[in-house]
Enzyme design. Structure first.
Site, PDB file in Angstrom:
ATOM      1  N   ASP A  35       0.844  -1.205   0.000  1.00 65.79           N
ATOM      2  CA  ASP A  35       0.000   0.000   0.000  1.00 65.79           C
ATOM      3  C   ASP A  35       0.881   1.258   0.000  1.00 65.79           C
ATOM      4  O   ASP A  35       0.377   2.379  -0.060  1.00 65.79           O
ATOM      5  CB  ASP A  35      -1.034  -0.006   1.139  1.00 65.79           C
ATOM      6  CG  ASP A  35      -0.416  -0.078   2.512  1.00 65.79           C
ATOM      7  OD1 ASP A  35       0.824  -0.143   2.628  1.00 65.79           O
ATOM      8  OD2 ASP A  35      -1.182  -0.084   3.512  1.00 65.79           O
ATOM      9  N   SER A  36       2.204   1.063   0.010  1.00 70.08           N
ATOM     10  CA  SER A  36       3.129   2.180  -0.244  1.00 70.08           C
ATOM     11  C   SER A  36       2.828   2.805  -1.602  1.00 70.08           C
ATOM     12  O   SER A  36       3.283   3.914  -1.881  1.00 70.08           O
ATOM     13  CB  SER A  36       4.582   1.689  -0.197  1.00 70.08           C
ATOM     14  OG  SER A  36       4.749   0.538  -1.002  1.00 70.08           O
ATOM     15  N   GLU A  46      -1.317  -5.449   8.750  1.00 74.71           N
ATOM     16  CA  GLU A  46      -0.522  -4.812   9.799  1.00 74.71           C
ATOM     17  C   GLU A  46      -1.196  -5.017  11.150  1.00 74.71           C
ATOM     18  O   GLU A  46      -2.417  -4.887  11.253  1.00 74.71           O
ATOM     19  CB  GLU A  46      -0.402  -3.307   9.520  1.00 74.71           C
ATOM     20  CG  GLU A  46       0.305  -2.986   8.215  1.00 74.71           C
ATOM     21  CD  GLU A  46       0.475  -1.490   7.973  1.00 74.71           C
ATOM     22  OE1 GLU A  46       0.157  -0.679   8.877  1.00 74.71           O
ATOM     23  OE2 GLU A  46       0.928  -1.126   6.870  1.00 74.71           O
ATOM     24  N   LYS A  88      -1.053  -9.351   3.072  1.00 78.27           N
ATOM     25  CA  LYS A  88      -0.322  -8.879   4.263  1.00 78.27           C
ATOM     26  C   LYS A  88      -1.222  -7.957   5.058  1.00 78.27           C
ATOM     27  O   LYS A  88      -1.909  -7.110   4.463  1.00 78.27           O
ATOM     28  CB  LYS A  88       0.963  -8.152   3.848  1.00 78.27           C
ATOM     29  CG  LYS A  88       1.704  -7.534   5.043  1.00 78.27           C
ATOM     30  CD  LYS A  88       3.105  -7.105   4.681  1.00 78.27           C
ATOM     31  CE  LYS A  88       3.217  -5.780   3.990  1.00 78.27           C
ATOM     32  NZ  LYS A  88       2.631  -4.623   4.712  1.00 78.27           N
ATOM     33  N   GLU A 141       9.166  -3.936  10.758  1.00 80.38           N
ATOM     34  CA  GLU A 141       9.543  -2.614  10.210  1.00 80.38           C
ATOM     35  C   GLU A 141       9.893  -1.641  11.332  1.00 80.38           C
ATOM     36  O   GLU A 141       9.150  -1.537  12.330  1.00 80.38           O
ATOM     37  CB  GLU A 141       8.367  -2.049   9.380  1.00 80.38           C
ATOM     38  CG  GLU A 141       8.669  -0.659   8.835  1.00 80.38           C
ATOM     39  CD  GLU A 141       7.729  -0.189   7.734  1.00 80.38           C
ATOM     40  OE1 GLU A 141       6.831  -0.950   7.327  1.00 80.38           O
ATOM     41  OE2 GLU A 141       7.917   0.960   7.275  1.00 80.38           O
ATOM     42  N   ASP A 195      -0.924  -6.149  -0.223  1.00 80.00           N
ATOM     43  CA  ASP A 195      -1.241  -5.502   1.051  1.00 80.00           C
ATOM     44  C   ASP A 195      -2.740  -5.316   1.197  1.00 80.00           C
ATOM     45  O   ASP A 195      -3.415  -4.918   0.238  1.00 80.00           O
ATOM     46  CB  ASP A 195      -0.603  -4.106   1.076  1.00 80.00           C
ATOM     47  CG  ASP A 195       0.478  -3.985   2.124  1.00 80.00           C
ATOM     48  OD1 ASP A 195       0.463  -4.761   3.097  1.00 80.00           O
ATOM     49  OD2 ASP A 195       1.343  -3.116   1.954  1.00 80.00           O
TER      50      ASP A 195
HETATM   51  O1  KIV Z   1       3.551  -1.055   1.643  1.00 78.38           O
HETATM   52  C1  KIV Z   1       4.723  -1.446   1.642  1.00 78.38           C
HETATM   53  O2  KIV Z   1       5.483  -1.248   0.698  1.00 78.38           O
HETATM   54  C2  KIV Z   1       5.178  -2.173   2.821  1.00 78.38           C
HETATM   55  C3  KIV Z   1       6.651  -2.445   2.929  1.00 78.38           C
HETATM   56  C4  KIV Z   1       7.379  -1.216   3.268  1.00 78.38           C
HETATM   57  C5  KIV Z   1       6.932  -3.553   3.887  1.00 78.38           C
HETATM   58  O3  KIV Z   1       4.403  -2.511   3.659  1.00 78.38           O
END
Ligand code: KIV
Length: 281
Positions: free
Chosen positions: A46-47, A117, A115, A184, A85
């Site tokens: 989600d970056s 969090e 993934k 992280e 994500d």
């Molecule tokens: O969203 C992302 O790119 C991430 C990584 C920084 C682990 O969660």
């Protein structure tokens, strides 16, 4: 042909002490580049909210956004395991919504795992997703979706309470069914302790060398994102400057009449067949 990476590959890499590499990608071309470099895991992170969409954090990203980008990545048919994500509020409201949203990432985005969090608050969610045969990667420490609760992007685990909570959460997530954990923005000593205590692999970003693997954001690694340079980022190229230079040279040559020259132009006697499925040769 390279063998496809699966969640089982990552577990056996940990057992053998072979380091795992993960890089983010958000489209067909970046996925091809990451795949060609032999990386094990692509994270459709989600970056993308920051590096693709230009937001100041990851919170505005939607399930539809990640689904779209995952689909572009999978179109490259990489050998890497593709993890998508789950964006902010796509899994926090209820386990039923979490399963439905993760299902979209798998069915429509064609991701192979998701993934999420967070720690102890999401054990039921991890259980429900794994029961639905959706592999889950956990994410602890400086979890960017909690930026407002943390009061900024701050290293976590520096107090005894926070250290203890992260350590406990890691064990709980493993027991709940996660197949690996991203760590992280935590001191490397804690990451080392977690890595040594778990059977599942840890993948670090700003968490030091003791993790079983490392992840970087595509734009950071390649120096495409020039604004921020956190301590944990190592730039392996400076593509931002190279791209500006290349586009600047194109601009100059057009203004000066140097591009296109006859080598880059068709003539009426040219009869070459177009390349299959692409632009004319
Ligand atoms: O969203 C992302 O790119 C991430 C990584 C920084 C682990 O969660």
């Amino acid at each position: 042909m390279t063998t496809a990476v699966t969640v089982r590959t990552l577990l056996s890499m940990k057992k053998k002490g072979e380091k795992i590499t993960m890089v983010t990608a958000y489209d067909y071309h970046s996925a091809r580049v990451v795949d060609a470099a032999g990386i094990d895991v692509i994270l459709v992170g989600d970056s993308l909210g920051m590096v693709i969409q230009g937001h100041e954090n990851t919170l505005p990203v939607t399930v539809q956004d990640v689904t779209y980008h995952a689909r572009l990545v999978r179109r490259a048919d990489p050998h890497c395991l593709v993890v998508a994500d789950m964006p902010f509020l796509s899994y926090q409201v209820s386990t039923a919504e979490a399963v439905a949203n993760a299902g979209r990432l798998i069915k429509e985005g064609r991701a192979q795992a998701v993934k999420i969090e967070g720690g102890r608050e999401f054990l039921n969610t991890v259980g429900a997703l794994t029961d639905a045969s959706i592999p889950v990667m956990g994410h602890l420490g400086l979890t960017p979706q909690s930026v407002h609760r943390f009061g900024g992007f701050r290293v976590q685990g520096r107090t005894e309470d926070s250290r203890k909570r992260i350590l406990e959460d890691a064990g709980l997530l493993e027991r709940a069914g996660c197949f690996s954990l991203v760590l992280e923005g935590i001191p490397h000593e804690i990451a080392g302790e977690i890595t040594g205590s778990l059977a599942i692999p840890t993948i670090g970003i700003g968490a030091g060398p003791e993790c079983d693997g490392q992840v970087l954001v595509f734009h950071d690694l390649l120096g495409i994102e020039a604004h921020l340079e956190p301590k944990f980022v190592k730039r392996y190229a400076n593509l931002n400057d190279e791209m500006i230079d290349a586009i600047g040279r194109f601009r100059r040559e057009v203004k000066e009449g140097a591009f296109p020259d006859l080598d880059h132009s068709y003539s009426s006697s040219d009869r070459r067949a177009p390349r299959a499925g692409r632009r004319p040769n």
